[in-house]
Write a protein that holds these residues in place. Structure first.
Motif, short mmCIF file in Angstrom:
data_model
loop_
_atom_site.label_atom_id
_atom_site.label_comp_id
_atom_site.label_asym_id
_atom_site.label_seq_id
_atom_site.Cartn_x
_atom_site.Cartn_y
_atom_site.Cartn_z
N ASP A 1 42.92 38.06 38.96
CA ASP A 1 41.84 37.43 39.85
C ASP A 1 42.32 36.74 40.86
O ASP A 1 43.25 35.97 40.60
N GLN A 2 41.64 36.59 42.09
CA GLN A 2 42.35 35.83 43.33
C GLN A 2 41.06 35.02 43.90
O GLN A 2 40.20 35.73 44.18
N LEU A 3 41.17 33.82 43.97
CA LEU A 3 40.13 32.83 44.35
C LEU A 3 40.52 32.18 45.71
O LEU A 3 41.51 31.41 45.38
N ASN A 4 39.85 32.25 46.75
CA ASN A 4 40.05 31.55 47.86
C ASN A 4 39.11 30.12 47.90
O ASN A 4 37.96 30.54 47.43
N PHE A 5 39.51 29.06 47.51
CA PHE A 5 38.74 27.78 47.59
C PHE A 5 39.25 26.60 47.95
O PHE A 5 40.49 26.43 48.60
N SER A 6 38.38 25.70 47.61
CA SER A 6 38.64 24.16 48.16
C SER A 6 38.20 23.47 47.27
O SER A 6 37.09 23.76 46.61
N GLY A 7 38.83 22.13 47.40
CA GLY A 7 38.02 21.10 46.33
C GLY A 7 38.89 21.16 44.92
O GLY A 7 40.10 21.54 44.94
N GLY A 8 38.27 20.48 43.96
CA GLY A 8 39.11 19.78 42.77
C GLY A 8 38.69 20.89 41.75
O GLY A 8 37.90 21.85 41.63
N SER A 9 39.17 20.51 40.67
CA SER A 9 38.84 21.33 39.32
C SER A 9 37.89 20.70 38.56
O SER A 9 37.53 19.56 38.62
N PRO A 10 37.41 21.35 37.60
CA PRO A 10 37.86 22.59 36.86
C PRO A 10 37.43 23.95 38.03
O PRO A 10 36.27 23.84 38.72
N VAL A 11 37.77 25.16 37.93
CA VAL A 11 37.66 26.24 38.58
C VAL A 11 37.46 27.54 37.66
O VAL A 11 38.50 27.67 36.81
N ALA A 12 36.24 28.20 37.57
CA ALA A 12 36.18 29.40 36.64
C ALA A 12 36.64 30.57 37.28
O ALA A 12 36.59 30.72 38.57
N PHE A 13 37.18 31.45 36.40
CA PHE A 13 37.60 32.71 36.84
C PHE A 13 37.43 33.82 35.76
O PHE A 13 36.97 33.46 34.83
N SER A 14 37.55 35.06 36.44
CA SER A 14 37.18 36.18 35.55
C SER A 14 38.49 37.56 36.00
O SER A 14 38.65 37.59 37.19
N VAL A 15 38.90 37.77 34.97
CA VAL A 15 39.95 38.79 35.04
C VAL A 15 39.50 40.16 34.32
O VAL A 15 39.25 40.24 33.28
N ARG A 16 39.30 41.17 35.03
CA ARG A 16 38.62 42.50 34.73
C ARG A 16 39.87 43.23 34.01
O ARG A 16 40.99 43.36 34.72
N TYR A 17 39.93 43.94 33.05
CA TYR A 17 40.99 44.87 32.77
C TYR A 17 40.45 45.84 31.64
O TYR A 17 39.32 45.86 31.31
N ASN A 18 41.11 47.03 31.42
CA ASN A 18 40.75 48.19 30.41
C ASN A 18 41.19 47.79 29.18
O ASN A 18 42.27 47.72 28.78
N ALA A 19 39.97 47.43 28.47
CA ALA A 19 40.28 47.24 27.02
C ALA A 19 40.71 48.16 26.17
O ALA A 19 41.44 48.06 24.94
N ALA A 20 40.56 49.51 26.43
CA ALA A 20 41.00 50.53 25.68
C ALA A 20 42.54 50.70 25.53
O ALA A 20 43.02 51.35 24.78
N GLY A 21 43.24 49.92 26.83
CA GLY A 21 44.64 50.26 26.66
C GLY A 21 45.37 49.00 25.77
O GLY A 21 46.59 49.02 25.93
#
Length: 133
Positions: free
Chosen positions: A65-85
Motif C-alpha cells: 500500500d502506498q499513500l501520498n499524504f500530509s499531516g500527522g498521525s495516525p494514518v490508516a492503511f490497507s494491504v491487499r494480498y492473496n490469502a490462498a497463498g
C-alpha cells in the motif's frame, strides 16, 4: 519464422491459462501507522506485506500500500494480498517506511510486526514509526 512466433504465442496462452486457474482469494490487512510529529506533504508512506520462506531463505512481497499524504498521525492503511497463498509454516511481516524523494527514508517501523501466521494478532494492530538513522 511465422511458425516460431505462433509456437511462442501458443505457449504463452497455455501458461496464461494454467496461471489463471491458480486459486486467488483476495484478502486485506487493515492497520494504522503512528509516527512522531508530521511528515512533509511530498512524502510517501509505503507498507509492504512480506513473506519469509525458511528454505530456501527468500523474501517475497505479497502486497503493498502506498499513500501520498500530509499531516500527522495516525494514518490508516490497507494491504491487499492473496490469502490462498498464505502458508502457516512461513513468516509474514508488515514493514512500513515514510520516504521523501529528496531526503530518502524519513521514518521506519521501530519493530517488525508479525501477521497472518498462527498466534500472530490479526486485528487492531498499530505500526510504530521512528526517525530513520
Amino acid at each position: 519464422m511465422i511458425r516460431n512466433v505462433a509456437m511462442t504465442l501458443l505457449c504463452g496462452l497455455m501458461l496464461g491459462c494454467a496461471h489463471s486457474k491458480a486459486k486467488v482469494v483476495q484478502a486485506t490487512l487493515r492497520r494504522t501507522v503512528v509516527f512522531p510529529g508530521s511528515i512533509p506533504a511530498d512524502s510517501v508512506l509505503r507498507i509492504h506485506l512480506i513473506e519469509t520462506v525458511s528454505r530456501p531463505a527468500t523474501t517475497n512481497i505479497l502486497g503493498v500500500d502506498q499513500l501520498n499524504f500530509s499531516g500527522g498521525s495516525p494514518v490508516a492503511f490497507s494491504v491487499r494480498y492473496n490469502a490462498a497463498g498464505v502458508r502457516p509454516e512461513n513468516g509474514y511481516t508488515l514493514v512500513a517506511m515514510a520516504v521523501r524523494k529528496a531526503n530518502g527514508v524519513l521514518f521506519m517501523e521501530s519493530q517488525s510486526l508479525k501477521v497472518l501466521t498462527p498466534g500472530s494478532p490479526t486485528n487492531g494492530l498499530t505500526l510504530l514509526l521512528a526517525p530513520a538513522k
